[in-house]
Every structure is written in C-alpha cells, then in structure tokens.
Design an enzyme around this catalytic site. Structure first.
Site, PDB file in Angstrom:
ATOM      1  N   HIS A  51       0.836  -1.090  -0.011  1.00  0.00           N
ATOM      2  CA  HIS A  51      -0.204  -0.122   0.095  1.00  0.00           C
ATOM      3  C   HIS A  51       0.873   1.323  -0.184  1.00  0.00           C
ATOM      4  O   HIS A  51       2.100   1.239   0.783  1.00  0.00           O
ATOM      5  CB  HIS A  51      -0.976   0.152   1.229  1.00  0.00           C
TER       6      HIS A  51
ATOM      7  N   HIS B 108      -4.604  -1.371  11.807  1.00  0.00           N
ATOM      8  CA  HIS B 108      -3.699  -0.532  12.405  1.00  0.00           C
ATOM      9  C   HIS B 108      -4.067   0.165  13.476  1.00  0.00           C
ATOM     10  O   HIS B 108      -5.400   0.186  13.836  1.00  0.00           O
ATOM     11  CB  HIS B 108      -3.224   0.348  11.066  1.00  0.00           C
TER      12      HIS B 108
END
Length: 431
Positions: free
Chosen positions: A286, A329
């Site tokens: 990403h 996250h």
C-alpha cells in the site's frame, strides 16, 4: 470562476463598472457603494498566505442591531461534557425528521458530534452533522470561529454567499471560510457532514515526489460570481453568528447579500470529488492513505495536520501478492469516516451512507471478518474497486471528544462484533 486561492474579481452584470479601477478604497465608489474589506489573515502575513477580499456593497455589514444570545440547540464546543470514550464507534445514518414532525433549517439542524481544541485560542476542530428539511428564510449564518468544510450526503444545497451563489450536490464539497455570511436553501430532506477548523485555513497538500500534477487540481475548484440582493423586508433579516462557540442573532433591515462587486483571494469555493486524480500502488503493498488527501489544515508542526480531508474514490487495485483492503492498524491520528454513497470496501455491512465511524488515536481497527476472508482468498487480478462509492475521512492530530448528543443518538452498540469472527490462523509448523 475556477482556481484555488487565485486573485479573482467579479461584478454583477446589472452594474457594469462597479469595481473601482486602480485602487481599493476610492473617496466615492461607483454607484454610491461602500467599500469593505474582509480579512482572512493578519495584515502582516507573508504574501503567500495573505488572504483578504474587498467587497463593494449597498450598505456596510456593520448596519445591524446589537447581537443577542439565542438557543444553542445541539451545537456545542464543550468537550468535557462526557467522559473519554476510547472504543471504536459507529453510528447508523442520522435520522431526518419530516417537515411535519419538526422544521429544521441549516442552523437549527446543526448537531455537534465530536471535537477538540478551543475556538477562543484558534486551535482545534469540531465535527458537526446537519439534518434539515427547510430553507433559511430571511436570515443568514456567519461563523466567526473558523472555516466550514461542508459535505452534503443527501439532498442538494443552494448556498447564497456575499460573493454569489453555489449549488452544491452530494459528491461535491463546499468551503465557507471564517467570517463569510451565507444562507442555505434545501429542496427536501437533507443531510451531511461539516468539518470546522479554527485558526487556519484549508490548503492543497504539497505533492512532493508526486510532482506538479495529481490529486485535487487547482483548476477544478470553483468560486461564485458576484450577485446582489437589494431588497428590504418588513420583518427584516436575521444575522446569526457563531462566536466563541455560542450563537448570537442580530436584526438588520437590508439583505446581507448586497455585494454588487468584489475582488480578492479570500472566497467561498466548491469542488467536485469526481475530479480527484487518484494516485496508487501499481506493484505491491500500500501507498500511505495521505495520497488521497483533497485538502489539509496544517498545524505548527511540520507534516502534522490539525485536520485532513481524505476521500476513497473509485479506482483500480492492481497490487500483486498484497492484502488490498486497508490493513489493520493503530494510528497516532484520529479517524472520522463518513460514507456519501455506495459501500465501503473494508466494511460492506453496517457502515451505511449517512452514517459514520470514529476510531480515536491509537485505537485498533481494520477490515471486518468477512472482508478479511474474502480479500485473503480471492484470485488477484486487476480490479475496479469502490465503483459507485464515495467514502471520506476527517483525520486529525487531535484526540476527539464525543458529545452527549453523539453518545445517545444512532450509536451502533454492536460495532465491536464485526471483528469477533476473526480466527486464529497461526500454525508454528507452517510458514
């Protein structure tokens, strides 16, 4: 007119030559107008950040009766009215009453959901929901505390400002900067989100290695052309001002939208989110979600924002050997997400258009169990994702406090369950 932060000039075609030539404040303005400056920055700010506009109006904006306090409704900047709430939070779509149940215009339909900081010191932000079913009649709103970034989700807004008119529809945004008077006309049941920032203004993010082009291009921001209203009414006009977090009302005989001409670089503006040029990974892993930033409100710390406005538009996913949805996250920033339309890739169930989520700083979050399973087992081919979808995020370096209204409204108390179905796949004998 198009451009971000440009020097603009405009005059209503009914009064050609209304703009003074060669100076800002002549002894006598054309058509007997009054010159008035609206300052969006200190006079002594560097030229690159100096914001001001000159307005040429039928009567100065000072012509009003004294301000008087009025009912606050559900608008607040008291971040101590509830205890801290560290859990992941999700709200179902906020309910819009019918006009037969309760008449709400843009001002009476403002509800503060969360925020941090303080408008008196000019440092912080607030996030509001607006739900309305009625237009503002013979009154306008002015925010003396900060800038409003307005994100309509349902129903279009016809916003009349001192600079002219803006029609703002879902999948567009509008920024009304500090001190600008405006009126909102609606055409039925209407709902949306507002990010309010204190002390600074929104900017386009620096592009760095991306180069000169990409993300939100300056030419796609639109500014209204001059339009004036001369009329007076027997009832008069109401000017509602938000000052130090409180609402006040003043009466005046003339329309607040009596600006015949103007010039400057401090204006309201709008932007169509479909014009955003998406940058993304074309190999593996990403790129950071900062590549989706439309506008930023910088803090005094380099690289750290009071708030960023980030979107997740339709785009191609092509990364190889990569878990393509957002990863799990914990973030040093607070993440407030809303959904304008469609279904968000990481949580297709439960996160609905008109609803929101709040993941406070350092609170873990990520894809639900179904999304994880699907993305971990699917064949990876180039794929167009988020078709028909527009999700956004207000991301802030502040720790956001939720209001009393926020904790008792459409809060989804089962949100945490979306992760309960995640299984332990660990096998020490299998790499």
């Amino acid at each position: 007119m198009s451009g971000f932060g440009n020097e603009f000039s405009s005059e209503d075609p009914r009064c050609p030559g209304a703009l003074p030539e060669g100076q800002n404040n002549p002894q006598v303005c054309p058509y007997g107008l009054y010159a008035e400056q609206l300052s969006g920055s200190a006079f002594t700010c560097p030229r690159s950040s100096n914001r001001r506009s000159w307005l040429y109006r039928i009567l100065p904006s000072a012509c009003h009766k004294p301000f008087q306090p009025i009912d606050q409704g559900h608008l607040t900047h008291n971040w101590n009215e509830t205890e801290p709430e560290p859990n992941q939070l999700r709200w179902k779509p906020f309910e819009i009453p019918t006009i037969f149940q309760k008449k709400l215009d843009f001002v009476t339909g403002l509800y503060t959901l969360c925020g941090a900081g303080e408008p008196k010191s000019g440092n912080g932000l607030a996030i509001h929901i607006f739900i309305c079913n009625n237009s503002m009649i013979n009154r306008c709103f002015c925010n003396s505390d900060g800038d409003f970034l307005i994100v309509p989700q349902q129903g279009k807004l016809l916003i009349t400002t001192e600079f002219g008119k803006l029609l703002v529809e879902p999948n567009e945004i509008c920024v009304i900067q500090k001190g600008m008077r405006f009126n909102v006309e609606v055409f039925g049941e209407t709902r949306g989100y507002i990010l309010e920032i204190y002390g600074v203004h929104f900017e386009l993010p620096d592009l760095g290695p991306i180069g000169a082009n990409g993300l939100a291009n300056p030419r796609d921001f639109l500014v209204p052309v001059a339009w004036y209203e001369e009329g007076q009414t027997a009832e008069g006009y109401s000017v509602i001002t938000k000052y130090q977090g409180k609402l006040f009302e003043a009466k005046q005989n003339c329309s607040p939208f009596n600006v015949v001409a103007w010039h400057g670089n401090y204006t309201p503006y709008k932007y169509n989110l479909s014009n955003f040029m998406v940058i993304n990974s074309v190999a593996f892993d990403h790129a950071d979600p900062s590549i989706f930033t439309v506008l930023t409100a910088k803090s005094n710390r380099p690289g750290v924002a009071i708030a960023d406005f980030v979107i997740f538009p339709p785009r191609w996913a092509v990364a190889n050997n990569t878990f393509r949805p957002p990863y799990y996250h914990r973030n040093c920033m607070s993440e407030f997400m809303g959904l304008i339309k469609g279904s968000y890739e990481a949580k297709e169930e439960g996160f609905l258009p008109g609803g929101v989520t709040l993941h406070s700083m350092m609170i873990p979050h990520g894809p639900d169990a179904e999304c994880f399973k699907k993305a971990s087992t699917s064949k990876q081919e180039p794929e167009k994702i988020a078709e028909g979808t527009m999700a956004f995020m207000f991301e802030s370096s502040f720790s956001l406090a939720v209001t009393k209204w926020g904790l008792k409204t459409t809060l989804d108390k089962n949100y945490y369950k979306c992760w309960e179905a995640l299984k332990i796949n660990f096998n020490a004998k299998c790499k």
